[in-house]
Scaffold this motif. Structure first.
Motif, PDB file in Angstrom:
ATOM      1  N   GLN A  76       0.856  -1.187   0.000  1.00  0.00           N
ATOM      2  CA  GLN A  76       0.000   0.000   0.000  1.00  0.00           C
ATOM      3  C   GLN A  76       0.897   1.245   0.000  1.00  0.00           C
ATOM      4  OE1 GLN A  76      -3.432   0.079  -0.057  1.00  0.00           O
ATOM      5  NE2 GLN A  76      -3.112  -2.076  -0.527  1.00  0.00           N
ATOM      6  N   GLN A  77       0.308   2.357  -0.451  1.00  0.00           N
ATOM      7  CA  GLN A  77       1.078   3.592  -0.432  1.00  0.00           C
ATOM      8  C   GLN A  77       1.323   3.993   1.028  1.00  0.00           C
ATOM      9  OE1 GLN A  77      -0.664   6.729  -2.585  1.00  0.00           O
ATOM     10  NE2 GLN A  77       1.127   8.003  -2.513  1.00  0.00           N
ATOM     11  N   ALA A  78       2.568   4.357   1.343  1.00  0.00           N
ATOM     12  CA  ALA A  78       2.893   4.705   2.723  1.00  0.00           C
ATOM     13  C   ALA A  78       2.141   5.962   3.140  1.00  0.00           C
ATOM     14  CB  ALA A  78       4.397   4.934   2.833  1.00  0.00           C
ATOM     15  N   THR A  79       1.789   6.046   4.415  1.00  0.00           N
ATOM     16  CA  THR A  79       1.120   7.255   4.917  1.00  0.00           C
ATOM     17  C   THR A  79       2.186   8.304   5.217  1.00  0.00           C
ATOM     18  OG1 THR A  79       1.361   6.578   7.197  1.00  0.00           O
ATOM     19  CG2 THR A  79      -0.641   5.835   6.052  1.00  0.00           C
ATOM     20  N   ALA A  80       1.721   9.539   5.426  1.00  0.00           N
ATOM     21  CA  ALA A  80       2.651  10.631   5.749  1.00  0.00           C
ATOM     22  C   ALA A  80       3.416  10.292   7.025  1.00  0.00           C
ATOM     23  CB  ALA A  80       1.874  11.932   5.913  1.00  0.00           C
ATOM     24  N   GLU A  81       2.695   9.685   7.993  1.00  0.00           N
ATOM     25  CA  GLU A  81       3.296   9.337   9.289  1.00  0.00           C
ATOM     26  C   GLU A  81       4.445   8.333   9.089  1.00  0.00           C
ATOM     27  OE1 GLU A  81       4.291   9.500  12.961  1.00  0.00           O
ATOM     28  OE2 GLU A  81       2.684  10.785  12.196  1.00  0.00           O
ATOM     29  N   GLN A  82       4.169   7.296   8.227  1.00  0.00           N
ATOM     30  CA  GLN A  82       5.202   6.277   7.976  1.00  0.00           C
ATOM     31  C   GLN A  82       6.413   6.891   7.257  1.00  0.00           C
ATOM     32  OE1 GLN A  82       2.571   3.753   5.804  1.00  0.00           O
ATOM     33  NE2 GLN A  82       2.578   2.142   7.369  1.00  0.00           N
ATOM     34  N   LEU A  83       6.103   7.776   6.305  1.00  0.00           N
ATOM     35  CA  LEU A  83       7.198   8.410   5.550  1.00  0.00           C
ATOM     36  C   LEU A  83       8.059   9.273   6.474  1.00  0.00           C
ATOM     37  CD1 LEU A  83       5.245   9.311   2.319  1.00  0.00           C
ATOM     38  CD2 LEU A  83       7.332   7.954   2.370  1.00  0.00           C
ATOM     39  N   ARG A  84       7.385   9.942   7.410  1.00  0.00           N
ATOM     40  CA  ARG A  84       8.147  10.789   8.334  1.00  0.00           C
ATOM     41  C   ARG A  84       9.068   9.920   9.189  1.00  0.00           C
ATOM     42  NH1 ARG A  84       5.135  14.176  12.831  1.00  0.00           N
ATOM     43  NH2 ARG A  84       6.628  13.646  14.447  1.00  0.00           N
ATOM     44  N   ALA A  85       8.507   8.781   9.671  1.00  0.00           N
ATOM     45  CA  ALA A  85       9.317   7.870  10.494  1.00  0.00           C
ATOM     46  C   ALA A  85      10.498   7.334   9.683  1.00  0.00           C
ATOM     47  CB  ALA A  85       8.443   6.716  10.989  1.00  0.00           C
ATOM     48  N   ARG A  86      10.203   7.009   8.395  1.00  0.00           N
ATOM     49  CA  ARG A  86      11.287   6.516   7.531  1.00  0.00           C
ATOM     50  C   ARG A  86      12.361   7.600   7.361  1.00  0.00           C
ATOM     51  NH1 ARG A  86       9.740   5.025   1.594  1.00  0.00           N
ATOM     52  NH2 ARG A  86       8.263   3.675   2.669  1.00  0.00           N
ATOM     53  N   GLY A  87      11.887   8.831   7.163  1.00  0.00           N
ATOM     54  CA  GLY A  87      12.829   9.958   7.025  1.00  0.00           C
ATOM     55  C   GLY A  87      13.707  10.097   8.260  1.00  0.00           C
ATOM     56  N   ASN A  88      13.072   9.962   9.459  1.00  0.00           N
ATOM     57  CA  ASN A  88      13.837  10.090  10.711  1.00  0.00           C
ATOM     58  C   ASN A  88      14.927   9.017  10.791  1.00  0.00           C
ATOM     59  OD1 ASN A  88      12.121  12.143  11.313  1.00  0.00           O
ATOM     60  ND2 ASN A  88      10.920  11.052  12.843  1.00  0.00           N
ATOM     61  N   ALA A  89      14.548   7.771  10.401  1.00  0.00           N
ATOM     62  CA  ALA A  89      15.524   6.673  10.481  1.00  0.00           C
ATOM     63  C   ALA A  89      16.687   6.927   9.512  1.00  0.00           C
ATOM     64  CB  ALA A  89      14.832   5.355  10.142  1.00  0.00           C
ATOM     65  N   LEU A  90      16.333   7.372   8.293  1.00  0.00           N
ATOM     66  CA  LEU A  90      17.383   7.647   7.297  1.00  0.00           C
ATOM     67  C   LEU A  90      18.296   8.766   7.773  1.00  0.00           C
ATOM     68  CD1 LEU A  90      15.130   7.382   4.129  1.00  0.00           C
ATOM     69  CD2 LEU A  90      17.166   5.983   4.531  1.00  0.00           C
ATOM     70  N   PHE A  91      17.687   9.786   8.399  1.00  0.00           N
ATOM     71  CA  PHE A  91      18.479  10.927   8.878  1.00  0.00           C
ATOM     72  C   PHE A  91      19.460  10.448   9.947  1.00  0.00           C
ATOM     73  CE2 PHE A  91      19.471  14.706  11.325  1.00  0.00           C
ATOM     74  CZ  PHE A  91      19.628  15.673  10.340  1.00  0.00           C
ATOM     75  N   GLN A  92      18.955   9.596  10.863  1.00  0.00           N
ATOM     76  CA  GLN A  92      19.817   9.057  11.924  1.00  0.00           C
ATOM     77  C   GLN A  92      20.970   8.250  11.323  1.00  0.00           C
ATOM     78  OE1 GLN A  92      19.750   9.717  15.124  1.00  0.00           O
ATOM     79  NE2 GLN A  92      18.010  11.067  14.803  1.00  0.00           N
ATOM     80  N   ALA A  93      20.647   7.524  10.203  1.00  0.00           N
ATOM     81  CA  ALA A  93      21.683   6.671   9.584  1.00  0.00           C
ATOM     82  C   ALA A  93      22.658   7.488   8.747  1.00  0.00           C
ATOM     83  CB  ALA A  93      21.014   5.608   8.730  1.00  0.00           C
ATOM     84  N   GLY A  94      22.410   8.801   8.650  1.00  0.00           N
ATOM     85  CA  GLY A  94      23.340   9.664   7.909  1.00  0.00           C
ATOM     86  C   GLY A  94      23.044   9.791   6.431  1.00  0.00           C
ATOM     87  N   ASP A  95      21.917   9.208   5.954  1.00  0.00           N
ATOM     88  CA  ASP A  95      21.574   9.339   4.528  1.00  0.00           C
ATOM     89  C   ASP A  95      20.640  10.540   4.361  1.00  0.00           C
ATOM     90  OD1 ASP A  95      21.014   9.079   1.906  1.00  0.00           O
ATOM     91  OD2 ASP A  95      20.635   6.922   1.952  1.00  0.00           O
ATOM     92  N   HIS A  96      21.220  11.736   4.351  1.00  0.00           N
ATOM     93  CA  HIS A  96      20.407  12.960   4.410  1.00  0.00           C
ATOM     94  C   HIS A  96      19.618  13.195   3.131  1.00  0.00           C
ATOM     95  CE1 HIS A  96      23.909  13.721   7.245  1.00  0.00           C
ATOM     96  NE2 HIS A  96      22.871  13.500   8.014  1.00  0.00           N
ATOM     97  N   GLY A  97      20.201  12.785   1.987  1.00  0.00           N
ATOM     98  CA  GLY A  97      19.492  12.967   0.706  1.00  0.00           C
ATOM     99  C   GLY A  97      18.214  12.147   0.675  1.00  0.00           C
ATOM    100  N   ALA A  98      18.312  10.883   1.117  1.00  0.00           N
ATOM    101  CA  ALA A  98      17.126  10.010   1.095  1.00  0.00           C
ATOM    102  C   ALA A  98      16.104  10.480   2.137  1.00  0.00           C
ATOM    103  CB  ALA A  98      17.552   8.569   1.377  1.00  0.00           C
ATOM    104  N   ALA A  99      16.590  10.962   3.296  1.00  0.00           N
ATOM    105  CA  ALA A  99      15.669  11.469   4.329  1.00  0.00           C
ATOM    106  C   ALA A  99      14.878  12.646   3.766  1.00  0.00           C
ATOM    107  CB  ALA A  99      16.467  11.896   5.557  1.00  0.00           C
ATOM    108  N   LEU A 100      15.586  13.520   3.040  1.00  0.00           N
ATOM    109  CA  LEU A 100      14.929  14.689   2.440  1.00  0.00           C
ATOM    110  C   LEU A 100      13.808  14.241   1.492  1.00  0.00           C
ATOM    111  CD1 LEU A 100      14.932  17.779   1.927  1.00  0.00           C
ATOM    112  CD2 LEU A 100      16.568  17.388   0.112  1.00  0.00           C
ATOM    113  N   ALA A 101      14.121  13.209   0.680  1.00  0.00           N
ATOM    114  CA  ALA A 101      13.119  12.724  -0.278  1.00  0.00           C
ATOM    115  C   ALA A 101      11.891  12.184   0.466  1.00  0.00           C
ATOM    116  CB  ALA A 101      13.732  11.632  -1.147  1.00  0.00           C
ATOM    117  N   ALA A 102      12.124  11.484   1.593  1.00  0.00           N
ATOM    118  CA  ALA A 102      10.997  10.918   2.355  1.00  0.00           C
ATOM    119  C   ALA A 102      10.133  12.032   2.945  1.00  0.00           C
ATOM    120  CB  ALA A 102      11.530  10.008   3.461  1.00  0.00           C
ATOM    121  N   TYR A 103      10.792  13.059   3.541  1.00  0.00           N
ATOM    122  CA  TYR A 103      10.012  14.169   4.114  1.00  0.00           C
ATOM    123  C   TYR A 103       9.221  14.904   3.025  1.00  0.00           C
ATOM    124  CZ  TYR A 103      12.944  13.632   8.325  1.00  0.00           C
ATOM    125  OH  TYR A 103      13.585  13.147   9.419  1.00  0.00           O
ATOM    126  N   THR A 104       9.847  15.065   1.855  1.00  0.00           N
ATOM    127  CA  THR A 104       9.185  15.788   0.760  1.00  0.00           C
ATOM    128  C   THR A 104       7.943  15.027   0.305  1.00  0.00           C
ATOM    129  OG1 THR A 104      11.346  16.609   0.091  1.00  0.00           O
ATOM    130  CG2 THR A 104       9.570  16.836  -1.511  1.00  0.00           C
TER     131      THR A 104
END
Length: 919
Positions: free
Chosen positions: A17-45
């Motif tokens: 299913q298409q991810a919800t905004a909440e799930q995408l935000r959580a994914r963005g947070n995890a990516l940001f913590q892992a140091g992948d800032h470009g991918a985190a940005l894409a998730a937040y966007t």
């Protein structure tokens, strides 16, 4: 999955299913913590596009601001933080992030006011207190330098404009200070605000070379990357004055003016490329108008009689750099169309000028080549047949206008124009060759008694022979004519050119040994004559250049190559020419060297197809016995001993249109052949080869860039990179090496790229950061799964060195990643080298990043037996790595230590501890 109206899943489209905004935000947070800032940005966007709630959107904007700060895009960080603050004025995180962005953008006063708001909301926050203190002191520094800079600028201008000031040293220092100050944004703005442009104008008007140079170089600083200042300066100086300075006799002043104009063009074009809307349209129109005004004056300079010859060359070079589109992705070619409309005939005026003829424009030996390159670039920039037809008509009209009714001098100009077009856009050249009477005139003038006329005609015939369309007609008519001239002319200058014509027509078989057009032995005779002329210093360089042109064709023949590398005087004479002012020789030198080193592409014919071809009595290309590897290797050695590297390095340095992308590719091919053998690489670096390869690997054709990058990799693998690329140069090598990891590169290129990066990653954290920044880590990981064992090993070794970086260590703990599991499993593989690299990585990771120790037992059930196998291995290196991993794991966490002690590990360690042979 595919989102469908009403949310009905499409059969077979997958259940995701298409991810919800909440799930995408959580994914963005995890990516940001892992140091992948470009991918985190894409998730937040993506989350922003799905979210309607104002409070949630504010948090996403705030998070995006954090990503932009990490990615160093401060303007966007400020914009996103502002959106979060508009939703909630008490959002301290957003306020703090905006203050960081503003500080980086140099807007310190605004940054302070944001920090003060943070302090009023959280007075006890240590981070805010510290940031405010640091910012206060940097503002104080800035105020101090600003007031100090003010008086400095005035002082410098006073010294420079004081006619009674006799102290030349003092003046030079003031000029140098002004140039340095203009390179810094704050200094440039200061000069600009202190009425600096008017004062710089006064310096230009003194007509003294050193003061003019200081003014031009300072203006470069003021215009660099700053559109509004550039427009103001252009309005003040005026395009006519700028183009007049470009046309002065003093070469350095003309070149400095050329640099300034280039910077101005870039700043104005930047304004056109940015997507302006609404009220900014006026600015775009102004930028475009200023651009065209400058170009119009450059085109007029081309035909201005009072302009110097090198000023004319500089104007051509500028037009080559700024008019055509940089890449086919840009759709707008209107500037090229405008230049063709306004200035094609002016460019042809330069191209058709016979060097040194009475009453003609002053030109250099490079002018015709530059005009050809510019015409070629303009022609390539056209998009449809109608645009090309218009180009052809303008060229034909121009040639006719000289050919008809201007007697002999007009015919010479027309033929010279044909030569210029054949060397540039050859389609246009072929079209004008077909005009009535042109070819007959060329053939009849070849027999002229006047040397100058004969030269023009023979050169036109040679250029025509280059283009296959005409070659059959010329082979029929031209060969006998050229042989006559070669045998019977009294003049070496004519004989050399006739000889090159014969070489071009005779080398139609290329490297194919069985397709030679000439009788056996005559190729050797011609080559001997070329070498003789090349070494004869009594002949002018322009004529000796043609001897190299001849060799460029004759060296397709392996016997000619062998004789050429035995003739040290001829090689050195050619290298000497390559370093001379006349740049039109570059391509011929590079071609000759590619032939001698066999660094052209050779396809190995498919054996089955060969059998079929023999059966069908088709022609089969044959390789010359002297083109076998041992011969090539010997030829490379001879070239190295004769000094080929310094000649190539000098060729690359030349900022000249003759150094076309195809010419750069040839030079890259030669370099790759020169570093084939590891023992030759040190010598290549010592003579400047390493430095020359960097620019070759960063621009040019894709093949050329790849060959240069591969040569850099070979050097980096076998020599100490810090010696081969001293200082900052070592950081410039990273990007070319990373380019070798792309999937479309060959396995060998991937392997050499990985080996070279392994060497660099082991040197310093700054280099590892550079490799991370070039986004190499995901590619290195990809090759760890490669089937080819050497590539897999190289990637694992590279990862081992990269793991010294904190960011890379964090990646091994990222949720849902198998990186750590792979390293543990590879530590239990059969291939000993792979085990060494993987267990070495584990030893490093467990030492530098203890949380990894807890994770190892969770990634695979085989972890204990893999560690035990390392400790029981016959290889002391593997045992050592295993012992370090176990020691780190024992120290890291109680539950891990308990698991280790409960196994046979204690017994194994007790045995190893008593082994006296392995301290």
């Amino acid at each position: 999955g595919v989102p469908v109206p009403g949310g009905v899943p499409v059969p077979g489209a997958g259940v995701r299913q298409q991810a919800t905004a909440e799930q995408l935000r959580a994914r963005g947070n995890a990516l940001f913590q892992a140091g992948d800032h470009g991918a985190a940005l894409a998730a937040y966007t993506e989350a922003l596009s799905l979210s309607d709630a104002a409070s949630e959107r504010a948090v996403l904007h705030r998070n995006r601001a954090a990503c932009y700060l990490k990615l160093e895009d401060y303007a966007k960080a400020e914009a996103d933080a502002t959106k979060a603050i508009e939703a909630d004025g008490r959002d301290v995180k957003a306020l703090f992030r905006r203050s960081q962005a503003l500080q980086q953008l140099g807007r310190l006063d605004q940054a302070v006011s944001d920090l003060q708001r943070c302090m009023s909301l959280e007075p006890r926050n240590k981070a805010f207190q510290e940031a405010l203190r640091a910012l206060g002191s940097s503002m104080h520094e800035k105020m101090k330098t600003m007031s100090c800079t003010d008086s400095k600028v005035e002082q410098m201008f006073q010294i420079l404009l004081d006619l009674d000031e006799k102290d030349e040293d003092k003046k030079q220092k003031a000029a140098q200070n002004l140039i340095v100050l203009a390179r810094e944004e704050a200094g440039a703005e200061k000069i600009f605000q202190s009425d600096g442009v008017r004062l710089l104008l006064q310096l230009l008007d003194t007509a003294k070379a050193d003061l003019m140079l200081a003014a031009l170089r300072t203006l470069v600083g003021l215009c660099s990357g700053h559109r509004s200042r550039t427009m103001a300066i252009l309005a003040e100086l005026g395009a006519p004055r700028l183009s007049a300075v470009l046309g002065v006799e003093h070469e350095q002043v003309s070149l400095a003016a050329c640099n300034l104009l280039h910077v101005m063009f870039d700043s104005l074009k930047e304004g056109l490329q940015k997507d302006f809307r609404g009220k900014e349209d006026a600015v775009v129109l102004e930028s475009s108008r200023d651009l065209k005004l400058l170009i119009k004056h450059l085109l007029e300079l081309l035909v201005l009689e009072g302009a110097s010859a090198h000023g004319r060359d500089n104007a051509l070079n500028l037009l080559i750099k700024v008019v055509p589109r940089k890449s086919p992705k840009e759709t707008n070619n209107s500037l090229s169309l405008w230049v063709i409309d306004q200035g094609l005939k002016k460019i042809l005026e330069v191209g058709s000028t016979v060097c040194g003829s009475l009453g003609s424009l002053p030109v250099t030996e490079n002018s015709q080549m530059s005009a050809s390159v510019l015409l070629s670039k303009l022609y390539e920039d056209l998009k449809c047949d109608a645009e090309r037809e218009n180009f052809h008509h303008l060229c034909e009209d121009y040639v006719r206008s000289w050919f008809e009714g201007h007697e002999l001098p007009g015919k010479l100009r027309a033929i010279q124009t044909v030569s210029c077009l054949l060397q540039g856009p050859s389609d246009a050249g072929n079209r004008v060759l077909e005009l009535e009477g042109i070819m007959d005139s060329v053939l009849s003038l070849c027999a002229s008694v006047r040397e100058a006329h004969q030269l023009v005609a023979v050169e036109a015939l040679i250029h025509a022979a280059d283009k296959a369309k005409r070659a059959s007609f010329i082979t029929a008519n031209g060969v006998s004519l050229l042989k006559e001239i070669y045998k019977h002319s009294e003049r070496d200058s004519i004989r050399i050119r006739a000889l090159v014509g014969l070489c071009k027509l005779g080398s139609a078989g290329g490297t194919d040994f069985s397709m030679k057009q000439f009788a056996e032995g005559s190729t050797m005779k011609l080559a001997k004559q070329c070498r003789k002329w090349l070494c004869n210093e009594a002949i002018d360089a322009g004529t000796r250049r043609w001897a190299v042109e001849g060799l460029a064709y004759l060296t397709f023949d392996a016997d000619v190559k062998e004789e050429f590398v035995e003739d040290k005087a001829a090689m050195q004479a050619m290298f000497h020419l390559a370093k001379s002012e006349d740049r039109s020789v570059l391509y011929a030198v590079a071609s000759t060297l590619v032939n001698c080193t066999n660094s052209y592409d050779h396809e190995e014919p498919d054996p089955q197809m060969l059998e079929l071809a023999k059966y069908a009595k088709q022609h089969i290309p044959e390789q010359h016995p002297k083109d076998k590897p041992e011969f090539v290797k010997r030829r490379v050695r001879k070239l190295l001993m004769a000094g080929v590297v310094s000649a190539l390095a000098c060729m690359v340095k030349s900022e000249n249109p003759a150094l076309t992308n195809s010419c750069r590719e040839l030079i890259s091919r030669v370099f790759l052949a020169l570093v084939e053998e590891a023992e030759d690489r040190g010598g290549v670096v010592a003579q400047g080869g390493g430095k020359a390869l960097i620019p070759l690997s960063l621009e040019g054709t894709e093949v050329g860039q790849t060959k240069a990058a591969q040569a850099l990799a070979k050097i980096t693998i076998t020599s100490n990179p810090e010696m081969a690329f001293p200082g900052e140069r070592i950081y410039e090598v990273v990007r070319p090496l990373v380019s070798l990891l792309h999937l479309q590169r060959t396995g060998l290129e991937n392997f050499e790229g990985l080996m070279a990066l392994t060497n660099l990653a082991g040197i310093s954290e700054r280099l590892r950061q550079k490799i991370l920044k070039e986004r190499a880590v995901p590619m290195i990981e990809g090759y760890m799964f490669e089937e080819h064992e050497l590539i897999r090993l190289a990637a694992t070794e590279c990862m081992c060195n990269m793991a010294m970086s904190k960011e890379v260590q964090e990646l091994f703990l990222a949720e849902g990643s198998d990186r750590l599991k792979l390293m543990v499993l590879y530590s239990g593989e059969e291939d000993e080298k792979l085990r060494r690299a993987a267990s070495g990585t584990l030893a490093m990771l467990t030492a530098l990043h203890p949380p990894i120790c807890k994770r190892i037992p969770q990634v695979t059930v085989h972890w204990l037996e893999i560690l035990q196998a390392l400790l029981l291995s016959p290889s002391a290196e593997l045992q050592h790595r295993g012992a370090v991993v176990v020691m780190n794991m024992m120290a890291a966490a109680r539950e891990v230590a308990e698991q280790l002690i409960a196994s046979e590990m204690l017994e194994i360690l007790s045995v190893l501890a008593k082994d006296k042979d392995k301290p």
